[in-house]
Write an enzyme that holds these catalytic residues in place. Sequence first.
Site, PDB file in Angstrom:
ATOM      1  CB  CYS A   1      -0.955   0.005   1.191  1.00  0.00           C
ATOM      2  SG  CYS A   1      -2.104  -1.387   1.211  1.00  0.00           S
TER       3      CYS A   1
ATOM      4  CG  HIS B   1      -3.223   3.610   1.807  1.00  0.00           C
ATOM      5  ND1 HIS B   1      -3.726   3.166   0.595  1.00  0.00           N
ATOM      6  CD2 HIS B   1      -3.271   2.550   2.655  1.00  0.00           C
ATOM      7  CE1 HIS B   1      -4.060   1.892   0.718  1.00  0.00           C
ATOM      8  NE2 HIS B   1      -3.794   1.498   1.946  1.00  0.00           N
TER       9      HIS B   1
ATOM     10  CG  ASN C   1      -6.641  -0.757   0.974  1.00  0.00           C
ATOM     11  OD1 ASN C   1      -5.884  -0.376   0.088  1.00  0.00           O
ATOM     12  ND2 ASN C   1      -6.199  -1.169   2.149  1.00  0.00           N
TER      13      ASN C   1
END
Length: 324
Positions: free
Chosen positions: A114, A251, A281
């Site tokens: 990520c 993020h 996500n």
Amino acid sequence: MTRRAVIVGTGHYLPERVVENSWFEDRLDTSDEWIRSRSGIERRHFAADDQATSDLAIRAARATLDRAGLQPDDLDGIVVATSTPDYTFPAVATMVQAGLGMRRGFAFDMQAVCAGFVFALANADAMIRAGQADRVLVIGAETFSRIMDWTDRATCVLFGDGAGAVVLEAQEGRGGADDRGILSSDLNSDGQYRELLHVDGGVSTTGTAGRLRMQGNLVFRHAVDKLARTAHAALDKAGLDADQVDWLVPHQANMRIITATAQRMGLPIEKVVLTVADHGNTSAASIPLALSVADRAGRFARGDVILTEAIGGGLSWGAVVLRW
């Protein structure tokens, strides 16, 4: 004078298939309310069966080049951040290069889960500062739907597919915090936390792609502290304070993490770009997706200070400060 890497174009691509939270209700012991309350996610996009990560990346790349008014051969290189490549090798970036018809320059992938886009952005910035490139296309692209355990209700509801990109271009600055472009970065990793967020397969272990495994509560505890620390470190390197930040582009993992980190930074939620509700996500794609969405909405003004930060498997985490 100082060479700065300035964002001159953004773009993104989301697969056509939109999956609402209700899709999971017939498959798992879960509900729309449960997913929303714990993550802030309402829907996400899943790639079609015949779409690979490189397909998403190519679409985002084309949108970005169009936005920047550039042709593929105007680029010196392509860096793709991904944890879900089409193949073990070659790199997704080389397939993007071929898909764009680009016949020059370099192309390689970066893997920091990520945090991948932050790591890729920092590395592309370093190449531009060093004079190794004048224009670099930096892409975050993922098909996390391919590595989900669809029986694990704690993880499979959180992730989506997509791609986002920016073009960095070398421009001259004075070397101070008033320059446009990337002002600083802060990168970190600590491999002792591998078990908190990992995929249980790989080429040299199981010979399979594996499935994503996450200890959500522990990741949350690490995330808020580490994200706030790396954000402050990047701001210190840039010679800026948190109250000078115009936009936080985090993020997009979880609304609770985003909110807690913004509070730790002393930033109001009105200064935070939020796309997690619509995208879920998307790992390395989430920050460039959010940048592109906000850019197209006209939210950024020339000269705005933008702070990006992310944490992912490894654990790996980092932040980049830039002036729009």
